[in-house]
Design an enzyme around this catalytic site. Structure first.
Site, PDB file in Angstrom:
ATOM      1  N   GLU A 190       1.135  -1.007  -0.039  1.00  0.00           N
ATOM      2  CA  GLU A 190       0.079   0.511   0.544  1.00  0.00           C
ATOM      3  C   GLU A 190       0.748   1.061  -0.130  1.00  0.00           C
ATOM      4  O   GLU A 190       0.382   2.338  -0.809  1.00  0.00           O
ATOM      5  CB  GLU A 190      -0.965  -0.240   0.876  1.00  0.00           C
ATOM      6  CG  GLU A 190      -1.829   1.491   1.800  1.00  0.00           C
ATOM      7  CD  GLU A 190      -2.798   0.901   2.035  1.00  0.00           C
ATOM      8  OE1 GLU A 190      -3.596  -0.389   2.501  1.00  0.00           O
ATOM      9  OE2 GLU A 190      -3.624   1.954   2.443  1.00  0.00           O
ATOM     10  N   ARG A 200      -8.302   2.144  13.881  1.00  0.00           N
ATOM     11  CA  ARG A 200      -9.565   0.778  13.482  1.00  0.00           C
ATOM     12  C   ARG A 200      -9.286  -0.277  14.930  1.00  0.00           C
ATOM     13  O   ARG A 200      -9.612  -0.511  15.200  1.00  0.00           O
ATOM     14  CB  ARG A 200      -8.685   0.058  12.029  1.00  0.00           C
ATOM     15  CG  ARG A 200      -9.905  -0.855  11.576  1.00  0.00           C
ATOM     16  CD  ARG A 200      -9.325  -1.153  10.199  1.00  0.00           C
ATOM     17  NE  ARG A 200     -10.017  -0.408   9.614  1.00  0.00           N
ATOM     18  CZ  ARG A 200     -11.393   0.435   8.916  1.00  0.00           C
ATOM     19  NH1 ARG A 200     -11.377  -1.400   9.908  1.00  0.00           N
ATOM     20  NH2 ARG A 200     -11.680   0.647   8.199  1.00  0.00           N
ATOM     21  N   GLU A 254     -10.920  -8.149   3.950  1.00  0.00           N
ATOM     22  CA  GLU A 254     -10.986  -8.568   6.124  1.00  0.00           C
ATOM     23  C   GLU A 254     -11.139  -9.090   6.436  1.00  0.00           C
ATOM     24  O   GLU A 254     -11.078  -9.661   7.634  1.00  0.00           O
ATOM     25  CB  GLU A 254     -10.500  -6.827   6.096  1.00  0.00           C
ATOM     26  CG  GLU A 254      -9.263  -5.743   5.240  1.00  0.00           C
ATOM     27  CD  GLU A 254      -9.296  -4.730   5.363  1.00  0.00           C
ATOM     28  OE1 GLU A 254      -7.690  -4.062   6.252  1.00  0.00           O
ATOM     29  OE2 GLU A 254      -9.991  -3.995   5.471  1.00  0.00           O
TER      30      GLU A 254
END
Ligand SMILES: Cc1cc2nc3c(=O)[nH]c(=O)nc-3n(C[C@H](O)[C@H](O)[C@H](O)COP(=O)(O)OP(=O)(O)OC[C@H]3O[C@@H](n4cnc5c(N)ncnc54)[C@H](O)[C@@H]3O)c2cc1C
Ligand code: FES
Ligand code: FES
Length: 1330
Positions: free
Chosen positions: A803, A881, A1262
């Protein structure tokens, strides 16, 4: 003689003779195939024999046995020079999209067994080789064929399912088989699909269509009888054909290395930088290939391969009585776990002995059994050498003289009263090196010990025999009184200091006696079965003895079929195979390093820091620059623009370290050369002088030094302090969750091609984030972003690892290309990738939890720490998160959670599937397990009473709408038959002391959206050409998850045309700008909506034509539209509405919606070794209305197995000074084929809708990963049962991953008690928990 006559298959069914006049002894077959012959189907995944991506089939004619032998090999280790006179079959040779696929390729593609496709050619070749040897293998045989292959995407199930159709057990009627009919009928009635594959479509396997082995290789024996010499630049390779010739050579070159399989030497040369100027291949010397049966045993020539030994010992087991072949049985059992087929097919027995590795699997068996070597030299002639405690003299040193070679080895027969067993424990059962292994032998007369020999690997610098123990027990009875004495003696005989190399000291020492205990019981049981022995092994204890057994895998996949009225050409909801699958199975799919070489192309190799924290005093590249082919060394001085960048915060880190290095693996410079090998060799010669500074490595180090990044987010709801006061119980605890290496099969690769005009550059890269690379490169070069075009066709896996961190490699590569005006390429070696690009964040949490007598959790206060590494990268979003997910699926009215981002001297940790979510949920589940322990009840009950319900608010205030957690839970309990099986588990545990089972159900709730608001946007570009074909481009990267396939399905429905009319070529920053990384599971949601938006715009324009021509075909409509000057190209755009959380105010919804699921897993552990097996997993997952059930189920299975690796197996090992030990598949284990649940059932929840994503679907990349924690907690339950038997009731800690070491040491018993852990601070550990 200066030629190679290897034969390659570049096109279907045609061998082509290759005559290589300049064979380089250091060249591997893989390099030759890819670079010289441009056959790029065979992939490089590791270069050390550990992943199988490079598997090819070798065929040769065995003139002695008069048969053609086919065997799989790792072409990354096979020396080109070893292939004289052999045929090589590569993936391209057996089939292609153009000429027709081979059934192996076709079935794999149609069974959804290829996601990113990088592992696929290797898997195809393993299966193809198996079928060449046995066109109808058994399921068990088929499942074993992949021990040497890894896949990081699929979870293996679809691969095995596809290949099961070749096995004896498979009914050719496929899903119409009578066994399936009953089920099928009832299910199809209510629209439930149970088959993702139509096996009736499969091509039959027709062995007559296989290429014919080249007759000249069969008829002429000259290829075997020729003595060969290949002289290379640095190394000379000899292949003598007689013993005298070999002895002469060894006498002339005493330092020469003998090479058979090259599985040791090859790894040493590649990764330890070893150079062996003379290599001798003793592969064609008759005496070294002999197998002779004698009165004493079987004598194997030194060059006989391990596969051949296994074959012969199997025959011997059938030929001789059981009591004669006990050593053979133990060797065969050990070979079962020795590497994979590709290694065993080429590696020879002498190579294993002479390497003298302290963890050799065979040497403990040879020492304990008293195997005898015959060795010979020109000077001293032949002599016999017994393998005993005097054989290994030191680290990798034996009692052989330098001039001697091994001729053969005798594996002895056993006598009737002689018992022999072997043991091995590793991180992963298949293809892993041992943590500790052992060979054990005893001769018993009249229940009295006459001879006793033990040999251990993994306990010292050599294989060792505990001689004091061995002699102390002679004359003793073989009874229970022996056990404590031998344990005590072994503890004295096999000491290990607390910080000993390899670490795991208490575990390794415990294993030595655990193995002995198993041996004791096994012999006792054998004695018992033969004599009428008085002492019987209680049935309760017998579970310690059986060797590992695994039933063939089974599975089911249940999903909702499309509604009966759905148009046939509407592709949404159908299990369409990945649209690149056919190219992937044939090796035609192009990855970065497969792109043909550009004219004048150069190669770059990075120079990285070897220190975790140091000032750079000096960099001396002079030696590197003087080496052949080297063009330049570049560093921070060569950056025309900015030398800093940041994924979120500017100036977060340097592109090239200038004055100081902040971690091992940080890029300091790069060498540019004409070829890869020149660049890589030179890079190793750049000398950096450091002034070392004290590093901070672990979270605990950072806490002590208060080394944090500035951002400290927190979430609070309710009144936690009051709630604690009102709770019936309050407990405190802590939890550690380990990191995880991405281990995508394709390492980071970049090719930068500068243009001659206007500073333009094209960058081909394997990255999830073309825009990020474009922007950083443009800033580093000081040119506007509009000059840099980043193009991505596909990735060989990403999982978050590509990423942001690809920038570390792409930017230096662009700088090199810019500076030299030439294309520059780099593909990281596996060890470079692992040491440079960061991993999943390790987490640590301290929590306090309040709860009622009934288990309702009323309050949670948790401080969460993550190990971010040397820069922030995405760590604050990862932490966010974790904070959002520390409730997992439970309603907790009062929560206070705070996040601390630790700044340490390890490579910057980054995105990884789940992105902090799994770590947050793991903390909650550990907490919940503590509650269950405190209340002495089952964790499943605690989960049940706390589950979220419709309309509940999370701790960050988001209301749960269309909440399916309870439904998933109920269906999972029912489908898994949890309640009945829980009772069975309890019965099993009451009947067995040394094997225990556990069964556990865990839910998950995963929030969908980027938590960084601005990233929740996407663009698409749709062109319709005059012939009606559609070119679809969007901002999402295809990395195996089937995104392009799903997007084509979306466009197909939106435009009302079949998928065959739509094509996606690649993603480019010149077609869709400002893309967000393909991450956060949002790829389909965001890009799907953008694609739909573009298609709807086009349809609106076409509407008048459709209206006026209701019967016109699509092509006619498009043609008319063109003639009417209607624009046939448009962009689409989407931004997720109504989301965005503000940490300052605690207001706003961070997520668009939630994906939920529940898993139930049952496991069995071996309490004496820490080994485990997943017996069954059932998953119920809510994916809304699936866009493609085959892809979604593939994501669920793949994520589950990746999560399983995180929870159970994958342990990063790093020294207290920041040196990473786990740099390749050899010492970092990801799950293999043999690790999947024996029974693996996945059901997609029926009747779920989701109006907040495209066509009512849900994100899936995910969310399922965390369901693998059901295995972890099932193991924890099994351990609790073992502890209880040993009198240790109550709670205990189990960090993740629950490696065999942690499982064994948690099963405290009389053996572990002998090895108490040394006090922290009194020694320097070998590796530390990050
Ligand atoms: C992916 C992988 C997995 C592995 N897994 C395991 C495992 O599970 N267990 C395990 O024990 N090992 C394992 N190994 C190590 C290795 O495969 C074995 O040690 C193997 O037996 C070496 O044989 P070889 O023929 O390839 O040796 P080579 O690399 O060809 O040679 C090794 C050494 O042996 C010497 N030698 C060879 N023949 C003779 C001879 N006749 N006389 C004197 N010296 C000789 C050579 O000079 C050289 O020093 C693994 C290796 C890899 C790459
Ligand atoms: S590349 Fe050869 S085994 Fe990994
Ligand atoms: S499909 Fe196997 S690694 Fe990606």
């Amino acid at each position: 003689m200066q030629y190679i006559f290897a034969v390659i298959v570049p096109t279907l069914r045609q061998f082509r003779a290759i005559v290589e006049k300049n064979a380089e002894p250091e060249t591997t077959l893989l390099q030759y195939l890819r670079q010289k012959l441009c056959l790029t189907g065979t992939k490089l995944g590791c270069g050390e024999g550990g992943c199988g991506a490079c598997t090819v089939m070798i065929s040769k004619y065995d003139h002695n046995r008069k048969k053609i032998c086919h065997f799989s090999v790792n072409s990354c280790l096979a020396p080109l020079c070893s292939l004289h006179g052999m045929a090589v079959t590569t993936v391209e040779g057996i089939g292609s999209v153009k000429n027709g696929l081979h059934p192996v390729q076709e079935r794999l593609a149609k069974s959804h067994g290829s996601q990113c496709g990088f592992c696929t050619p290797g898997i195809v070749m393993s299966m193809y080789t198996l079928l060449r040897n046995d066109p109808q293998p058994t399921i068990q045989h088929m499942e074993k064929a992949f021990e040497g292959n890894l896949c990081r995407c699929t979870g293996y199930r679809p691969i095995l399912d596809g290949f099961r159709t070749f096995t004896k057990e498979f009914c050719q009627l496929g899903e119409n088989c009578c066994k399936n009919m009953k089920n099928k009928k009832t299910q199809s009635e209510d629209g439930v699909g149970t088959s993702l594959v139509n096996t009736r479509e499969f091509l039959p396997l027709d062995p007559t269509q296989d290429p014919i082995f080249p007759p000249e290789l069969q008829t002429s024996s000259k290829f075997d009888s020729q003595s060969l010499v290949y002289k290379g630049e640095r190394v000379t390779w000899y292949r003598p054909t007689s013993l005298n010739e070999l002895l002469d050579l060894k006498s002339s070159y005493p330092d020469a290395r003998l090479v058979v399989g090259n599985t040791e030497i090859g790894v040493e040369m590649k990764f330890k930088n070893m150079k062996y100027p003379v290599m001798i291949a003793p592969t064609h010397i008759p005496q070294l290939n002999d197998i002779t049966h004698t009165d004493l045993g079987i004598r194997f020539g030194a060059s006989v391969t391990l596969s051949r030994i296994d074959e012969e010992l199997k025959l011997a087991q059938e030929k001789y009585p059981e009591n004669k072949t006990r050593v053979f049985t133990a060797i065969r059992e050990m070979l079962r776990w020795f590497a994979g087929y590709q290694i065993r097919n080429v590696a020879a027995v002498a190579g294993n002995i002479i390497t003298a590795s302290p963890i050799s699997d065979l040497n403990p068996l040879f020492l304990a059994s008293g195997a005898v070597l015959e060795v010979e030299s020109k000077e001293d002639g032949r002599r016999q050498l017994k393998m005993d405690d005097k054989f290994f003299l030191g680290y990798r040193k034996t009692a052989m003289k330098q001039s001697e070679v091994v001729i053969n080895i005798l594996f002895p027969f056993t006598k009737e009263n002689e018992y022999f067993y072997g043991y091995k424990q590793a991180y992963r059962r298949e293809d892993d090196i041992a943590t500790v292994n052992a060979g054990m032998r005893v001769v018993i007369d009249d229940n009295c010990i006459k001879q006793f020999s033990l040999a251990y690997g993994g306990m010292a610098i050599t294989t060792v025999m505990p001689v004091k123990t061995m002699s102390a027990v002679i004359g003793r009875k073989w009874d229970d009184s022996l056990v404590p004495d031998v344990c005590r003696l072994l503890a004295e005989d096999l000491p290990l200091q607390p910080g000993a190399p390899g670490g795991m000291v208490e575990y390794r020492r415990t294993l030595t006696i655990s193995f002995f205990f198993k041996f004791y019981l096994s012999v006792q049981m054998q004695l018992q079965s033969m004599q009428n022995s008085k002492t019987k092994v209680p049935s309760y204890f017998q579970s310690a003895t059986p060797t590992f057994h695994r039933d063939p895998s089974k599975s089911s996949q249940v999903y909702q079929e499309v509604a009966p009225g759905q148009l046939a050409e509407d592709p949404v909801g159908r299990p369409i195979a990945h649209l690149s699958a056919m190219k992937q199975v044939s090796g035609e799919a192009v990855y970065i390093d497969d792109i043909p070489k550009f004219k004048d192309e150069l190669y770059m190799a990075i120079v990285t820091s070897s220190k975790a924290h140091a000032n750079i005093k000096d960099v001396d590249a002079s030696e590197a620059l003087s080496m052949p082919g080297v063009i330049d060394y570049i560093s921070h001085n060569d950056v025309p623009g900015h030398n800093t960048w940041g994924a979120i915060f500017p100036e977060d880190e340097e592109i090239f370290a200038s004055n100081q290095v902040l971690c091992q693996g940080q890029v300091v410079g790069a060498v540019i050369a004409h070829t890869q090998i020149q660049a890589q060799r030179a890079a190793k010669c750049v000398k950096i002088t450091y002034e070392e500074l004290e590093p901070i490595i672990t979270i605990k180090d950072a806490m002590k030094a208060e080394s944090y990044f500035d951002i400290k987010h927190a979430i609070e709801c309710g009144d936690v302090d009051v709630a604690f006061k009102q709770s019936d119980h309050v407990i405190e605890g802590e939890c550690h969750v380990g990191g995880q290496e991405h281990f995508y099969l394709e390492t980071v690769a970049v090719l930068c091609v500068p243009k001659s005009e206007d500073d333009e550059m094209e960058v081909f890269i394997s990255s999830q984030n073309p825009t990020e690379n474009q922007l950083v490169i443009s800033e580093a070069l000081g040119v506007p972003a509009n000059r840099i075009t980043v193009r991505v066709k596909r990735l060989g896996g990403g999982f978050g690892g590509k990423e942001t961190r690809t920038v570390l490699i792409a930017t230096p590569c662009a700088i090199a290309a810019y500076k030299h005006g030439k294309p520059v390429r780099i593909m990281l070696d596996r060890n470079e990738d692992m040491v440079t690009t960061g991993t999943r964040h390790p987490f640590y949490a301290k929590y306090k939890v309040g709860f009622t007598d009934t288990g309702k959790i009323t309050a949670l206060d948790v401080d969460i720490y993550c190990n971010a590494g040397m820069s922030m990268d995405l760590s604050c979003a990862v932490m966010d998160r974790a904070l959002f997910h520390c409730d997992n699926a439970y309603k907790i009215p009062n929560v206070r959670c705070k996040g601390y981002i630790c700044k340490t001297n390890i490579p910057s940790n980054t995105a990884f599937r789940g992105f902090g979510g799994p770590q947050g949920m793991m903390i909650m589940e550990q907490c919940l397990t503590d509650v269950a322990f405190a209340l002495e009840t089952s964790p499943v009950k605690i989960r049940e009473v706390n589950l979220y319900q419709e309309g509940d608010r999370t701790h960050y205030g988001q209301i749960l709408k269309v909440c399916q957690i309870q439904r998933c839970w109920d269906e999972c309990l029912q489908q898994s038959d949890y309640n009945r099986r829980k009772k069975d588990v309890d019965i099993f545990n009451s009947e067995n002391r040394w094997k225990k089972r556990g069964i556990c159900v865990v839910p998950t709730k995963f929030g969908i959206s980027y938590t960084a608001l601005h990233l929740n946007q996407a663009g698409a570009l749709v062109h319709i050409y005059k012939d009606g074909s559609v070119l679809l481009t969007h901002g999402g990267i295809e990395m195996g998850q089937g995104l392009h396939t799903k997007m084509i399905q979306v466009a197909g429905r939106a435009l009302g045309i079949p998928t065959s009319k739509i094509h996606t070529s690649e993603v480019g920053t010149n077609t869709v700008p400002n893309t967000s990384a393909t991450a956060a599971s949002c790829g389909s949601d965001l890009n799907g909506m953008a694609v739909k938006n573009a298609c709807e715009k086009l349809l609106e324009r076409l509407e008048p034509i459709f209206r006026d021509n209701p019967k016109a075909t699509w092509e006619e409509v498009i043609s008319k539209a063109y003639m009417n000057r209607i624009g046939l190209s448009t962009t689409g755009f989407y931004m997720t509405p109504d989301i965005g959380y503000d940490f300052n105010t605690g207001k706003g919804d961070p997520f668009n919606y939630f994906t939920n699921g529940v898993a139930c897993s049952e496991v069995e552990i071996d309490c004496l070794t820490g080994d485990h097996q997943v017996l069954r997993t059932d998953i119920v997952m809510d994916v809304g209305i699936s866009l493609n059930p085959a892809i979604d189920i593939g994501q669920i299975e793949g994520a589950f197995m990746q999560g399983y690796g995180m929870m159970m197996m994958e342990q990063q090992k790093i020294s207290p000074k920041g040196f990473l030990f786990t740099q390749g598949p050899g010492n970092y284990k990801i799950p293999g084929f043999g690790d999947i649940p024996v029974e693996f059932n996945v059901t997609l929840l029926k009747g779920s809708v989701n109006e907040r994503a495209v066509y009512s679907s849900k994100a899936i990349g995910e969310p399922p990963l965390f369901l693998s924690s059901s295995v972890f907690f099932a193991v924890k339950e099994a351990i609790a049962s073992a502890r209880s038997d040993a009198g240790h009731d109550g709670n205990f800690s189990l960090p993740s991953p629950a490696t065999p070491e942690r499982v064994r040491m948690a099963c405290e018993d009389q053996f572990t008690e002998l090895f108490p852990k040394a006090k922290e601070g009194t020694y320097t550990p070998w590796f530390v928990d990050l």
